[in-house]
Design an enzyme around this catalytic site. Structure first.
Site, PDB file in Angstrom:
ATOM      1  CB  SER A 117       1.389 -13.119 -19.400  1.00 11.88           C
ATOM      2  OG  SER A 117       1.256 -14.907 -19.393  1.00 11.88           O
ATOM      3  CD  GLU A 118       5.203 -10.521 -14.963  1.00 10.96           C
ATOM      4  OE1 GLU A 118       5.404 -11.477 -15.717  1.00 10.96           O
ATOM      5  OE2 GLU A 118       5.260 -10.950 -13.753  1.00 10.96           O
ATOM      6  CD  GLU A 156       2.099 -11.821 -12.237  1.00 17.23           C
ATOM      7  OE1 GLU A 156       2.488 -12.059 -11.279  1.00 17.23           O
ATOM      8  OE2 GLU A 156       2.632 -11.705 -13.491  1.00 17.23           O
ATOM      9  CG  PHE A 190       7.851  -8.053  -6.008  1.00 21.35           C
ATOM     10  CD1 PHE A 190       7.087  -9.012  -5.899  1.00 21.35           C
ATOM     11  CD2 PHE A 190       9.026  -8.091  -4.728  1.00 21.35           C
ATOM     12  CE1 PHE A 190       6.852  -9.606  -4.886  1.00 21.35           C
ATOM     13  CE2 PHE A 190       8.571  -8.854  -3.664  1.00 21.35           C
ATOM     14  CZ  PHE A 190       7.487  -9.526  -3.841  1.00 21.35           C
ATOM     15  CG  ASP A 244      12.976  -6.877  -8.234  1.00 20.18           C
ATOM     16  OD1 ASP A 244      14.211  -6.770  -7.772  1.00 20.18           O
ATOM     17  OD2 ASP A 244      12.040  -6.323  -7.359  1.00 20.18           O
ATOM     18  CG  HIS A 253      11.553 -10.897  -5.364  1.00 22.31           C
ATOM     19  ND1 HIS A 253      12.337 -12.103  -6.113  1.00 22.31           N
ATOM     20  CD2 HIS A 253      10.146 -11.412  -5.483  1.00 22.31           C
ATOM     21  CE1 HIS A 253      11.351 -12.864  -6.625  1.00 22.31           C
ATOM     22  NE2 HIS A 253       9.853 -12.394  -6.214  1.00 22.31           N
TER      23      HIS A 253
HETATM   24  C1  LIG Z   1       8.270 -12.430 -13.695  1.00 22.42           C
HETATM   25  C2  LIG Z   1       7.767 -12.495 -12.413  1.00 22.42           C
HETATM   26  N1  LIG Z   1       6.330 -12.501 -12.038  1.00 22.42           N
HETATM   27  C3  LIG Z   1       5.721 -12.788 -11.092  1.00 22.42           C
HETATM   28  C4  LIG Z   1       6.685 -13.175  -9.697  1.00 22.42           C
HETATM   29  C5  LIG Z   1       6.049 -13.598  -8.633  1.00 22.42           C
HETATM   30  N2  LIG Z   1       5.959 -15.060  -8.333  1.00 22.42           N
HETATM   31  C6  LIG Z   1       6.830 -15.791  -7.859  1.00 22.42           C
HETATM   32  S1  LIG Z   1       6.445 -17.414  -8.116  1.00 22.42           S
HETATM   33  C7  LIG Z   1       5.179 -17.170  -8.838  1.00 22.42           C
HETATM   34  C8  LIG Z   1       4.035 -18.317  -9.239  1.00 22.42           C
HETATM   35  C9  LIG Z   1       5.128 -19.289 -10.117  1.00 22.42           C
HETATM   36  O1  LIG Z   1       4.139 -20.339 -10.210  1.00 22.42           O
HETATM   37  P1  LIG Z   1       4.699 -21.454 -11.090  1.00 22.42           P
HETATM   38  O2  LIG Z   1       5.628 -21.250 -12.423  1.00 22.42           O
HETATM   39  O3  LIG Z   1       3.612 -22.460 -11.535  1.00 22.42           O
HETATM   40  O4  LIG Z   1       5.734 -22.207 -10.245  1.00 22.42           O
HETATM   41  P2  LIG Z   1       5.415 -22.749  -8.761  1.00 22.42           P
HETATM   42  O5  LIG Z   1       5.439 -21.516  -7.677  1.00 22.42           O
HETATM   43  O6  LIG Z   1       3.818 -23.346  -8.639  1.00 22.42           O
HETATM   44  O7  LIG Z   1       6.442 -23.649  -8.460  1.00 22.42           O
HETATM   45  C10 LIG Z   1       4.728 -15.628  -8.808  1.00 22.42           C
HETATM   46  C11 LIG Z   1       3.574 -15.398  -9.663  1.00 22.42           C
HETATM   47  C12 LIG Z   1       7.931 -13.481 -10.254  1.00 22.42           C
HETATM   48  N3  LIG Z   1       8.862 -13.936  -9.098  1.00 22.42           N
HETATM   49  N4  LIG Z   1       8.615 -13.166 -11.319  1.00 22.42           N
END
Ligand SMILES: Cc1ncc(C[n+]2csc(CCOP(=O)(O)OP(=O)(O)O)c2C)c(N)n1
Lengths: 325, 316
Positions: free
Chosen positions: A58-59, A29, A82, A84, A128
């Site tokens: 989509s891990e 990502e 991360f 986590d 995290h």
């Molecule tokens: C499983 C997981 N993958 C990646 C992340 C890192 N991360 C935190 S917020 C985010 C983007 C989320 O996007 P969206 O669901 O559209 O929500 P928005 O931040 O736009 O409100 C990412 C990649 C995470 N916290 N958890």
């Protein structure tokens, strides 16, 4: 030697391996922006979207893609932002990646690297901040590396891409701002070869990743009190350089491990168990496992600071051990 | 929504915005331990949904970007502020923080550090409401990025198969961190939800009338037929992914702020500038007061960790 941070060294190593070997590709990502910690800097511009693959969140599927690609002749580097988030894709890690070589009777290789970050100390909170390499290390079939400096982070990545087993490299966020010297060629670093960072006659202290500088600081203080602490960085957790640890304990007769991972059933417990089983007769004192308390990582700065082991805790544990005659 | 309701909702939206601005100031001043994700741009969607909910029987889960949901659920702003600052007098006493707001009970169940993690939990709340037979529903708020998680898609299917009173609210702000919505999903999300077998609507989340019409209709439908439904709300992310982010990747042009848009509607409807000004000042003052109050709370004593370690089965 060049001063580099871990993300800089990892990015440079990726540039080198991707230029040298078309089988290597990167997937994860937010890579186009260079990765959220900068470890993918400049790669998308240079190697394009076919080899630096940005994914949706989509891990499970992109880790699985990495596993399948590794079984099909590619050398994937999968970034899980991360550690986590490994929870989301744990089947792919624990069952699919870990077991395929074994289930094939050794005929299938998985030159797969999962790069991830770990560690408390920046107020990121319970989901995290974990350091769950012990969880990965408890799964037979996974190799686990925990670099404590930039040269190891880059060199372990290179070695991992040449091996038959999936490797998870846990990079500690708390070290990301620290520059450490590295040979600009970033030579491969062997797995299963610990580094003795400081010699000492009285206590063997194994420290992992960000705990290495804490151990060295404690060893400095204890030296002023006449106590010699031998500090060992295991570099990889699996394979583990048991010979280096046991040889040191045979010399010092005392053993402590400093580990940001689990207080219960983690790497610290595994190392204490190893030493007690294999070096029982050399021990002059009960071994010490210095870990955070058995709780999730707390959020408030005062609590998080108290949660993380520091040099004072290490010194106290070692002083107690020295009294224990 | 009556004009009075609209004005009241504007006041709450302004307060939410002022609260987030205060979070940002506290973060800049070093009073917030880590990264914070602010909700600027999605206030009308959050408040529009909450307008339809019943605090006695409904439950809501949210993402990492959920300060606004905690406030909309009626949790005292000073308590939310103290939680974000890691202090006592908060929800957790300093254990949880901005991404892990977990109240003891009530309308809001919690925010989540794992993208998509909150969505299955809402299915559990919907299941509990159905079991209790109290007519309650659950709502899962999540981003269009989270919609790509296996767990979220599984929950959409599970909710259909089990027949759960669950509203999926996908707040599509165009970005998942630095990933544009086009690179997240291969097909429109509402049509995907329909393919799962549920009723789905898509609205402009900056248009309060549209949000109100859709949420009113969907919530009453779920209460009546006990089946899940899906609402996609298009909004713009007013700030960075987190406060202070360098948004170098961002190419979308000038945004229309939904709050300015609602304000213009209210002016047109005859609300006086003086009245609006008073509402805005009040929002600002209340947000400041919440943070001033929270700042008086001490950090918890670290001895709490030893108690927790024992509670959780630690051996030392
Ligand atoms: C499983 C997981 N993958 C990646 C992340 C890192 N991360 C935190 S917020 C985010 C983007 C989320 O996007 P969206 O669901 O559209 O929500 P928005 O931040 O736009 O409100 C990412 C990649 C995470 N916290 N958890």
């Amino acid at each position: 030697m060049k001063q580099m941070t871990i993300p800089q060294a990892v990015a440079e190593a990726l540039h080198q391996v991707m230029a040298a070997d078309p089988a290597v590709f990167l997937i994860g990502e937010d890579l186009a922006m260079g990765g959220v910690f900068g470890a993918a800097k400049g790669l998308k511009e240079r190697f394009g979207p076919a080899r630096v693959v940005d994914t949706p969140i989509s891990e499970t599927s992109f880790l699985g893609l990495g596993i399948g690609a590794a079984m099909s002749g590619m050398k994937p580097v999968v970034e899980i932002m991360f550690c986590d988030f490994l929870g989301v894709c744990f089947d792919q890690l624990m069952n699919q990646a870990a077991k395929m070589r074994f289930l094939s009777g050794g005929t299938v290789s998985l030159p797969l690297v999962i790069r991830t970050t770990m560690g408390a100390g920046d107020g990121s909170g319970a989901m995290h901040s974990q350091s769950n390499y012990g969880l990965a290390a408890s799964v037979a079939g996974l190799r686990v590396a925990c670099p404590s400096n930039s040269a190891d982070a880059a060199g372990l990545l290179k070695t991992a891409l040449e091996g038959p087993d999936p490797v998870v490299i846990f990079e500690h966020k708390g070290l990301f701002d620290v520059e450490t010297p590295a040979d600009p060629e970033l030579p491969p670093v062997p797995f299963g070869k610990a580094r003795t960072l400081r010699q000492g006659a009285d206590v063997t202290l194994v420290a992992i990743a960000a705990m290495v500088p804490v151990a060295l600081a404690a060893a400095d203080h204890l030296a002023k009190r006449g106590i010699g602490v031998e500090v060992i960085d295991p570099v990889t957790i699996n394979p583990l350089d048991r010979e280096a640890i046991l040889a040191s304990v045979a010399k010092t007769g005392r053993f402590a491990v400093l580990d940001e991972g689990a207080a219960f059933a983690g790497v610290a417990d595994a190392l204490v168990s190893l030493v007690v089983r294999e070096a029982f007769r050399s021990l002059k004192a009960a071994p010490a496992a210095i870990t955070p308390p058995h709780t999730p990582v707390p959020y408030a700065p005062a609590l998080e600071a108290a949660w993380l082991p520091d040099a004072a805790r290490v010194e106290a544990a070692i002083l107690k051990m020295m009294e224990d005659v | 929504m009556t004009p009075d309701d609209q004005l009241a909702l504007y006041a709450r939206a302004r307060f939410a915005r002022a609260f987030e601005a205060a979070v940002a100031r506290a973060r800049d001043a070093g009073e917030v331990p880590g990264v914070v994700h602010l909700n600027g741009g999605q206030e009308l969607v959050e408040l529009g949904v909450f307008h339809q909910l019943d605090g006695a029987r409904d439950r809501v889960t949210g993402s990492h970007r959920s300060h606004g949901l905690a406030l909309a659920a009626g949790i005292a702003p000073a308590i939310v502020a103290a939680e974000i600052m890691g202090r006592t007098g908060s929800l957790s006493g300093g254990l949880g923080g901005t991404q892990h707001l977990v109240p003891a009970g009530g309308l809001f169940m919690g925010s989540n550090g794992i993208v998509g993690g909150q969505v299955p939990l809402a299915a559990g709340a919907a299941f509990a409401a159905r079991s209790k037979g109290n007519g309650g529903i659950a709502v899962a708020f999540f981003g269009e990025g989270a919609a790509q998680q296996g767990g979220v898609m599984e929950t959409m299917n599970l909710a259909i198969v089990l027949g759960l009173p669950l509203l999926f609210v996908c707040v599509n702000n165009g970005w998942a961190q630095s990933t544009g919505a086009d690179a997240s999903a291969g097909a429109p999300l509402a049509s995907r939800a329909r393919a799962f077998g549920m009723h789905a609507e898509s609205v402009d989340g900056g248009d309060l009338g549209a949000v109100d019409a859709a949420t009113r209709h969907l919530v009453s439908q779920i209460r009546t037929n006990g089946q899940p439904a899906f609402l996609e709300a298009h909004v713009s992310r007013v700030g960075g992914h987190y406060h202070g982010e360098d948004q170098g990747y961002r190419k979308d042009g000038k945004l229309t702020d939904p709050l300015d848009r609602l304000r213009a509607t209210l002016v047109e409807a005859g609300v006086t500038a003086a009245n609006l000004h008073r509402i805005e000042e009040e929002a600002e003052a209340r947000a400041r007061a919440a943070f001033e109050e929270a700042a008086l709370e001490p950090m918890d004593d670290p001895s709490t960790l030893a108690l927790w370690a024992r509670d959780l089965g630690g051996l030392t």
